[in-house]
Design a protein around this motif. Structure first.
Motif, mmCIF file in Angstrom:
data_model
loop_
_atom_site.group_PDB
_atom_site.id
_atom_site.type_symbol
_atom_site.label_atom_id
_atom_site.label_comp_id
_atom_site.label_asym_id
_atom_site.label_seq_id
_atom_site.Cartn_x
_atom_site.Cartn_y
_atom_site.Cartn_z
ATOM 1 N N ASP A 1 -47.009 95.439 37.505
ATOM 2 C CA ASP A 1 -47.123 94.018 37.860
ATOM 3 C C ASP A 1 -45.831 93.239 37.618
ATOM 4 O O ASP A 1 -45.854 92.037 37.340
ATOM 5 N N LEU A 2 -44.682 93.909 37.731
ATOM 6 C CA LEU A 2 -43.394 93.225 37.618
ATOM 7 C C LEU A 2 -42.797 93.099 39.018
ATOM 8 O O LEU A 2 -42.612 94.105 39.726
ATOM 9 N N TYR A 3 -42.506 91.862 39.427
ATOM 10 C CA TYR A 3 -42.028 91.600 40.775
ATOM 11 C C TYR A 3 -40.692 90.854 40.729
ATOM 12 O O TYR A 3 -40.426 90.084 39.801
ATOM 13 N N ALA A 4 -39.896 91.101 41.777
ATOM 14 C CA ALA A 4 -38.568 90.478 41.864
ATOM 15 C C ALA A 4 -38.364 89.842 43.225
ATOM 16 O O ALA A 4 -38.901 90.303 44.237
ATOM 17 N N VAL A 5 -37.569 88.766 43.236
ATOM 18 C CA VAL A 5 -37.128 88.161 44.491
ATOM 19 C C VAL A 5 -35.636 87.879 44.388
ATOM 20 O O VAL A 5 -35.082 87.732 43.294
ATOM 21 N N LYS A 6 -35.011 87.824 45.542
ATOM 22 C CA LYS A 6 -33.627 87.363 45.640
ATOM 23 C C LYS A 6 -33.667 85.966 46.233
ATOM 24 O O LYS A 6 -34.389 85.714 47.206
ATOM 25 N N ILE A 7 -32.944 85.056 45.644
ATOM 26 C CA ILE A 7 -32.920 83.668 46.097
ATOM 27 C C ILE A 7 -31.528 83.357 46.622
ATOM 28 O O ILE A 7 -30.527 83.515 45.922
ATOM 29 N N GLN A 8 -31.477 82.953 47.871
ATOM 30 C CA GLN A 8 -30.208 82.699 48.554
ATOM 31 C C GLN A 8 -30.001 81.201 48.747
ATOM 32 O O GLN A 8 -30.918 80.479 49.145
ATOM 33 N N LYS B 1 -31.047 99.586 41.569
ATOM 34 C CA LYS B 1 -31.842 100.033 42.718
ATOM 35 C C LYS B 1 -32.705 98.900 43.268
ATOM 36 O O LYS B 1 -32.888 98.786 44.485
ATOM 37 N N ILE B 2 -33.237 98.057 42.383
ATOM 38 C CA ILE B 2 -34.028 96.919 42.843
ATOM 39 C C ILE B 2 -33.149 95.963 43.639
ATOM 40 O O ILE B 2 -33.539 95.460 44.708
ATOM 41 N N GLU B 3 -31.939 95.708 43.159
ATOM 42 C CA GLU B 3 -31.023 94.833 43.890
ATOM 43 C C GLU B 3 -30.666 95.432 45.245
ATOM 44 O O GLU B 3 -30.568 94.715 46.250
ATOM 45 N N GLU B 4 -30.491 96.752 45.283
ATOM 46 C CA GLU B 4 -30.194 97.425 46.548
ATOM 47 C C GLU B 4 -31.364 97.289 47.521
ATOM 48 O O GLU B 4 -31.170 97.023 48.717
ATOM 49 N N ALA B 5 -32.587 97.445 47.014
ATOM 50 C CA ALA B 5 -33.773 97.334 47.863
ATOM 51 C C ALA B 5 -33.868 95.948 48.492
ATOM 52 O O ALA B 5 -34.281 95.804 49.655
ATOM 53 N N LEU B 6 -33.485 94.939 47.736
ATOM 54 C CA LEU B 6 -33.559 93.561 48.243
ATOM 55 C C LEU B 6 -32.507 93.283 49.321
ATOM 56 O O LEU B 6 -32.516 92.223 49.940
ATOM 57 N N GLU B 7 -31.593 94.236 49.536
ATOM 58 C CA GLU B 7 -30.594 94.110 50.590
ATOM 59 C C GLU B 7 -31.006 94.860 51.854
ATOM 60 O O GLU B 7 -30.350 94.763 52.887
ATOM 61 N N TYR C 1 -37.593 83.776 53.412
ATOM 62 C CA TYR C 1 -38.665 82.834 53.698
ATOM 63 C C TYR C 1 -38.393 81.514 52.972
ATOM 64 O O TYR C 1 -37.714 81.490 51.944
ATOM 65 N N PHE C 2 -38.953 80.456 53.512
ATOM 66 C CA PHE C 2 -38.957 79.188 52.803
ATOM 67 C C PHE C 2 -40.118 79.182 51.823
ATOM 68 O O PHE C 2 -41.099 79.908 51.998
ATOM 69 N N LEU D 1 -35.998 82.498 49.907
ATOM 70 C CA LEU D 1 -36.425 83.571 49.026
ATOM 71 C C LEU D 1 -36.861 84.781 49.841
ATOM 72 O O LEU D 1 -37.405 84.638 50.942
ATOM 73 N N THR D 2 -36.638 85.977 49.288
ATOM 74 C CA THR D 2 -37.254 87.162 49.864
ATOM 75 C C THR D 2 -38.711 87.204 49.405
ATOM 76 O O THR D 2 -39.095 86.506 48.460
ATOM 77 N N LYS D 3 -39.504 88.026 50.047
ATOM 78 C CA LYS D 3 -40.853 88.238 49.550
ATOM 79 C C LYS D 3 -40.773 89.030 48.252
ATOM 80 O O LYS D 3 -39.887 89.879 48.086
ATOM 81 N N PRO D 4 -41.679 88.802 47.308
ATOM 82 C CA PRO D 4 -41.651 89.546 46.044
ATOM 83 C C PRO D 4 -41.841 91.043 46.281
ATOM 84 O O PRO D 4 -42.682 91.445 47.095
#
Length: 375
Positions: free
Chosen positions: A182-189, A350-356, A364-365, A309-312
């Motif tokens: 249940d740990l989720y990440a997003v990238k915020i641009q 790897k998580i940062e790479e996945a978000l790319e 998304y807004f 934001l990306t989706k979590p």
């Protein structure tokens, strides 16, 4: 010790642990370390970096005088808060010390001129340990749930603030290293890059390019140190170590317009990472962005308009895939269990790479509306 040598001296290592140092309280720590810092500045060899139009003379004696003024101002703030029980007088003392009244040199010189600012970041990360969060749930706490906002280092209790980290690992540490379940990440641009929008720079290891910035860092180091003291009683309701950083954030919120810049928040180093342990190479910092437009429900319209934001994505799901990190993060290496590890070889890289990568790199807004690049 020369001026340049002083910048890499171990004395400047932060964070401080007042209990480990033998002090009886946070107040005693700021007082004691402040006096030590004055002696530290006195031990620097005489230097003269010339004259600055705003700061005046950049020499040892001027630096020493400014450091003493920072010390007196911080002790006054803490005294108003702890001895007199007057948070509003503590804030007033801070504002009187660091607010810029005009753009001319005064004697004594205004301490606000020795604060520094960092350009807004192009992107950052945010983590939450919840079950299947929506995009909205990865933004700041909504207005109608203010009761969930507790006291943090850079916070105003009950006042929504968006907290971000420049790398996934630091965000993970800020959550006290939760389980991957249940740990989720997003990238915020950042939507629009503006040189007029910046952050109050409270990092304890900023990058230096000119003597002026080195001088200003040494001048304000006591303020940075006071905001970077480890909480010694984390389970207790009152944390005196948060007094100065919380007043600092409140001051930033009330002084967003500074000259030609708009100060959106604070950029600060984490007390969760001890850079002196070795293995940490790169930049590691957090960002606190207080809301700008309050409402009864939802999120700050101003902050919503500034970021995508990306989706979590789920740590557990992403790490079950065969992902090799290729892009270099701002973090180059970290210390894991006493061993230096290249960041791109860690789960966090790897998580940062996945978000790319598609489909995780779609933006998304807040409100779940997908960004249309054709518009």
């Amino acid at each position: 010790m020369t001026f340049n040598e002083s910048l890499s001296d171990k004395f400047l290592s932060i964070p401080r642990d007042w209990m480990e140092l033998g002090y009886k309280s946070y107040f005693d720590c700021v007082e004691g370390e402040g006096l030590k810092y004055i002696k530290f500045i006195e031990s620097i060899e005489e230097f003269d970096l010339g004259q600055n139009a705003i700061l005046g003379a950049l020499d040892k004696q001027s630096l020493l005088q400014v450091v003493k003024e920072f010390y007196s101002s911080l002790m006054r703030v803490l005294s108003e808060y702890l001895d007199k029980g007057s948070p509003h007088l503590a804030y007033k003392a801070f504002d009187e010390s660091f607010g810029i009244r005009d753009n001319i040199i005064s004697t004594p010189r205004q301490l606000g001129f020795f604060l520094d600012y960092k350009d807004m970041f192009p992107y950052a990360y945010r983590l939450r340990s919840v079950t299947n969060p929506s995009i909205d749930e990865m933004f700041h706490v909504p207005f109608h749930k203010r009761e969930k906002i507790s006291s943090f280092r850079y916070s105003i209790p009950g006042y929504p603030t968006l907290y971000l980290s420049n790398c996934i690992y630091l965000a993970f540490r800020e959550l006290n290293c939760p389980n991957y379940d249940d740990l989720y990440a997003v990238k915020i641009q950042q939507r629009f890059s503006s040189q007029r929008e910046s952050l109050l720079d409270m990092r304890n290891q900023p990058l230096f390019f000119q003597d002026e910035y080195k001088y200003k860092y040494l001048a304000r180091w006591l303020l940075i140190m006071s905001c970077s003291v480890i909480v010694c009683y984390p389970k207790e309701p009152f944390r005196p170590e948060y007094i100065i950083p919380q007043i600092t954030l409140q001051w930033v919120k009330n002084n967003m317009l500074s000259g030609n810049n708009k100060i959106l928040g604070v950029c600060y180093s984490s007390s969760k990472i001890d850079m002196d342990k070795g293995g940490f190479i790169g930049e590691f910092y957090n960002v606190a962005l207080p809301i700008q437009l309050a409402n009864k429900f939802g999120h700050c319209e101003m902050l919503k308009s500034k970021f995508w934001l990306t989706k979590p994505i789920s740590f557990k799901d992403v790490l079950s895939q065969n992902i090799n990190a290729k892009r270099q993060s701002q973090a180059i290496s970290i210390n894991l269990n006493g061993t230096q590890v290249d960041y791109i070889n860690t789960d966090f890289g790897k998580i940062e790479e996945a978000l790319e990568q598609a489909p995780f790199n779609e933006y998304y807004f807040v409100g779940e509306t997908k960004l249309d690049h054709s518009t």
